[in-house]
Design a protein around this motif. Structure first.
Motif, PDB file in Angstrom:
ATOM      1  N   MET A   1      33.267  31.877 -50.794  1.00 25.15           N
ATOM      2  CA  MET A   1      32.900  31.881 -51.523  1.00 25.15           C
ATOM      3  C   MET A   1      31.426  32.578 -51.934  1.00 25.15           C
ATOM      4  O   MET A   1      30.781  32.550 -50.739  1.00 25.15           O
ATOM      5  N   THR A   2      31.482  34.154 -52.393  1.00 25.29           N
ATOM      6  CA  THR A   2      30.283  34.920 -52.743  1.00 25.29           C
ATOM      7  C   THR A   2      29.075  34.255 -53.480  1.00 25.29           C
ATOM      8  O   THR A   2      29.060  32.850 -53.760  1.00 25.29           O
ATOM      9  N   THR A   3      27.973  34.652 -52.081  1.00 20.29           N
ATOM     10  CA  THR A   3      26.700  33.953 -53.703  1.00 20.29           C
ATOM     11  C   THR A   3      26.258  33.966 -54.378  1.00 20.29           C
ATOM     12  O   THR A   3      26.204  33.249 -55.674  1.00 20.29           O
ATOM     13  N   ARG A   6      28.259  31.543 -56.316  1.00 22.18           N
ATOM     14  CA  ARG A   6      27.523  30.645 -56.103  1.00 22.18           C
ATOM     15  C   ARG A   6      26.024  29.971 -57.356  1.00 22.18           C
ATOM     16  O   ARG A   6      26.075  29.005 -58.181  1.00 22.18           O
ATOM     17  N   LEU A   7      25.787  31.869 -57.584  1.00 21.57           N
ATOM     18  CA  LEU A   7      24.574  31.348 -58.806  1.00 21.57           C
ATOM     19  C   LEU A   7      25.034  31.627 -60.069  1.00 21.57           C
ATOM     20  O   LEU A   7      24.755  31.604 -61.034  1.00 21.57           O
ATOM     21  N   GLY A   8      26.422  31.844 -60.099  1.00 20.09           N
ATOM     22  CA  GLY A   8      27.224  31.959 -61.422  1.00 20.09           C
ATOM     23  C   GLY A   8      27.260  33.471 -62.187  1.00 20.09           C
ATOM     24  O   GLY A   8      26.460  33.399 -63.593  1.00 20.09           O
ATOM     25  N   THR A   9      27.132  34.340 -61.190  1.00 21.37           N
ATOM     26  CA  THR A   9      26.349  36.228 -61.522  1.00 21.37           C
ATOM     27  C   THR A   9      27.551  36.627 -61.469  1.00 21.37           C
ATOM     28  O   THR A   9      27.225  37.895 -60.266  1.00 21.37           O
ATOM     29  N   VAL A  23      34.526  38.879 -68.072  1.00 21.19           N
ATOM     30  CA  VAL A  23      33.137  38.329 -67.026  1.00 21.19           C
ATOM     31  C   VAL A  23      33.330  37.093 -67.831  1.00 21.19           C
ATOM     32  O   VAL A  23      33.514  36.279 -68.419  1.00 21.19           O
ATOM     33  N   ASP A  24      33.386  36.124 -66.554  1.00 21.71           N
ATOM     34  CA  ASP A  24      33.450  35.044 -66.197  1.00 21.71           C
ATOM     35  C   ASP A  24      32.434  33.924 -66.631  1.00 21.71           C
ATOM     36  O   ASP A  24      31.070  34.911 -65.428  1.00 21.71           O
ATOM     37  N   SER A  25      31.822  33.315 -67.195  1.00 20.55           N
ATOM     38  CA  SER A  25      31.063  32.190 -67.066  1.00 20.55           C
ATOM     39  C   SER A  25      30.300  31.807 -65.222  1.00 20.55           C
ATOM     40  O   SER A  25      29.315  31.572 -65.809  1.00 20.55           O
ATOM     41  N   GLY A  26      31.550  31.617 -64.778  1.00 18.94           N
ATOM     42  CA  GLY A  26      30.523  31.694 -63.044  1.00 18.94           C
ATOM     43  C   GLY A  26      31.201  30.609 -62.942  1.00 18.94           C
ATOM     44  O   GLY A  26      30.883  29.935 -61.554  1.00 18.94           O
ATOM     45  N   SER A  27      31.733  29.486 -63.364  1.00 19.31           N
ATOM     46  CA  SER A  27      32.106  28.311 -63.350  1.00 19.31           C
ATOM     47  C   SER A  27      33.523  27.499 -62.991  1.00 19.31           C
ATOM     48  O   SER A  27      34.229  28.690 -63.970  1.00 19.31           O
TER      49      SER A  27
END
Length: 113
Positions: A1-3, A6-9, A23-27
């Motif tokens: 998992m990239t930084t 993890r930060l949701g960006t 573009v995903d929400s990050g979760s």
């Protein structure tokens, strides 16, 4: 998992069927398709088994292909105009404006749909 994950960006990526930007929400897990219709078309394509279209192919309608060709033609014309302006010794401000227009056209040309 990239930084970034993890930060949701997360960075935008392409739909596996149509190539449209997602573009995903990050979760959670990354989506493969931008909408249910693309997911269904991909399923139908995989299920039929008798297609000669590669799995990683992007399918465009004739209208979409024409639109892409028109955007690429506009980009080429803009590059030719910039080349002419450079040879004729155009002012810095004019060249700057032309290069910004070209950058905008190039970004638009990258868009598949």
């Amino acid at each position: 998992m990239t930084t970034a994950d993890r930060l949701g960006t997360r960075k935008p990526y392409a739909c596996a069927w149509c190539g449209r930007e997602i573009v995903d929400s990050g979760s959670g897990r990354r989506r493969r398709y931008c909408k249910q219709a693309c997911r269904q078309r991909a399923y139908e394509s995989r299920s039929s088994g008798d297609t000669s279209v590669p799995d990683d192919a992007v399918v465009l309608s004739s209208h979409q292909a024409t639109d892409l060709r028109d955007r690429l033609f506009a980009l080429r014309c803009g590059v030719e105009d910039l080349d002419t302006a450079l040879r004729e010794g155009a002012e810095h401000d004019e060249l700057t404006a032309m290069s910004r227009d070209l950058l905008s056209m190039a970004r638009e040309a990258e868009r598949l749909r």
